[in-house]
Design a protein around this motif. Sequence first.
Motif, PDB file in Angstrom:
ATOM      1  N   UNK A  27       0.905  -1.130  -0.048  1.00 38.05           N
ATOM      2  CA  UNK A  27       0.131   0.079   0.024  1.00 38.05           C
ATOM      3  C   UNK A  27       0.984   1.046   0.102  1.00 38.05           C
ATOM      4  N   UNK A  28       2.078   1.221   0.887  1.00 31.62           N
ATOM      5  CA  UNK A  28       2.771   2.250   0.828  1.00 31.62           C
ATOM      6  C   UNK A  28       3.479   2.662  -0.562  1.00 31.62           C
ATOM      7  N   UNK A  29       3.947   1.584  -1.178  1.00 34.41           N
ATOM      8  CA  UNK A  29       4.433   1.728  -2.475  1.00 34.41           C
ATOM      9  C   UNK A  29       3.403   2.195  -3.618  1.00 34.41           C
ATOM     10  N   UNK A  30       2.215   1.809  -3.443  1.00 35.37           N
ATOM     11  CA  UNK A  30       1.231   2.338  -4.345  1.00 35.37           C
ATOM     12  C   UNK A  30       0.985   3.967  -3.962  1.00 35.37           C
ATOM     13  N   UNK A  31       0.900   4.187  -2.939  1.00 31.96           N
ATOM     14  CA  UNK A  31       0.808   5.597  -2.679  1.00 31.96           C
ATOM     15  C   UNK A  31       2.050   6.452  -3.118  1.00 31.96           C
ATOM     16  N   UNK A  32       3.114   6.002  -3.011  1.00 30.73           N
ATOM     17  CA  UNK A  32       4.214   6.588  -3.469  1.00 30.73           C
ATOM     18  C   UNK A  32       4.389   6.506  -5.080  1.00 30.73           C
ATOM     19  N   UNK A 157      -6.978   6.643  -3.196  1.00 34.71           N
ATOM     20  CA  UNK A 157      -6.298   5.576  -2.413  1.00 34.71           C
ATOM     21  C   UNK A 157      -6.279   6.132  -1.022  1.00 34.71           C
ATOM     22  N   UNK A 158      -5.885   7.392  -0.846  1.00 34.67           N
ATOM     23  CA  UNK A 158      -5.413   7.693   0.416  1.00 34.67           C
ATOM     24  C   UNK A 158      -6.416   7.859   1.454  1.00 34.67           C
ATOM     25  N   UNK A 160      -9.348   6.000   1.381  1.00 29.68           N
ATOM     26  CA  UNK A 160      -9.908   4.863   1.037  1.00 29.68           C
ATOM     27  C   UNK A 160      -9.400   3.699   2.250  1.00 29.68           C
ATOM     28  N   UNK A 161     -10.492   3.069   3.154  1.00 26.90           N
ATOM     29  CA  UNK A 161      -9.870   2.248   4.137  1.00 26.90           C
ATOM     30  C   UNK A 161      -9.765   0.977   3.346  1.00 26.90           C
ATOM     31  N   UNK A 162      -8.749   0.273   3.822  1.00 30.26           N
ATOM     32  CA  UNK A 162      -7.519   0.275   5.088  1.00 30.26           C
ATOM     33  C   UNK A 162      -6.481   1.150   4.395  1.00 30.26           C
ATOM     34  N   UNK A 163      -6.273   1.687   3.288  1.00 29.75           N
ATOM     35  CA  UNK A 163      -5.024   2.274   2.868  1.00 29.75           C
ATOM     36  C   UNK A 163      -4.961   3.508   3.574  1.00 29.75           C
ATOM     37  N   UNK A 164      -5.876   4.367   3.679  1.00 30.64           N
ATOM     38  CA  UNK A 164      -5.920   5.505   4.749  1.00 30.64           C
ATOM     39  C   UNK A 164      -5.169   5.186   6.045  1.00 30.64           C
ATOM     40  N   UNK A 165      -5.072   4.401   6.478  1.00 31.45           N
ATOM     41  CA  UNK A 165      -4.179   4.014   7.853  1.00 31.45           C
ATOM     42  C   UNK A 165      -2.725   4.266   7.387  1.00 31.45           C
ATOM     43  N   UNK A 169      -0.251   7.409   8.589  1.00 30.59           N
ATOM     44  CA  UNK A 169       0.901   7.028   9.396  1.00 30.59           C
ATOM     45  C   UNK A 169       2.221   7.535   8.591  1.00 30.59           C
ATOM     46  N   UNK A 170       2.096   7.690   7.246  1.00 23.78           N
ATOM     47  CA  UNK A 170       3.359   8.258   6.562  1.00 23.78           C
ATOM     48  C   UNK A 170       3.321   9.654   6.231  1.00 23.78           C
TER      49      UNK A 170
END
Length: 192
Positions: A27-32, A157-158, A160-165, A169-170
């Motif tokens: 999920x972090x990689x998708x957000x990046x 993405x940022x 939507x649950x659960x990726x908002x967690x 955090x990041x």
Amino acid sequence: MNLSPLLIATIVVAVLVVLVAFWAIRTFNVLIRQRNQVRASWAQIDVQLKRRHDLVPNLVETVKGYAGHERATLDAVVAARAGAMAAGADPSVEHRAAAEGVLTQTLGRLFALAEAYPDLKANQNFLALQNELANTEDKIAYARQFYNTAVQSLDNTAHSFPSLVVAGVTGIRPPAYFQASGAEQAPVQVRF
């Protein structure tokens, strides 16, 4: 082989921890990737706006030869260009959009001057610059659309649950959309 309940529970917890860690990293990689897409699309807007800013002085100089006594309009275009270029250093999307809206509005007034000067309308330099500027405006519109699509993707993405967690955090937050200011929302009327 007789596994104790404690060992089974430990294995289950370890597998869950590994799965959650894998999900969080993915999920972090998708957000990046999405954040980088937003940055790249903003850079394309910036390239097109700089191109526009480079065309404006040539256009003003061409018009000066035919409509030198229209000083107020020419000065307004030069000032709007300076404001838009100064806003380029501002990271605020809203401020940048407002400054570019003012430039769009003053360019519309500049093109409207051509109505009063038939020789200017026939000038090849003016026509070439006008076409180049129209082409650049189209590219800016496309770049804005692409940027807003990239922001929307990151925003979805940022938030939507659960990726908002993971986003929370990041600290990954989507930037503002590039919206047309009031001056840009009405089409510029240029008649030749």
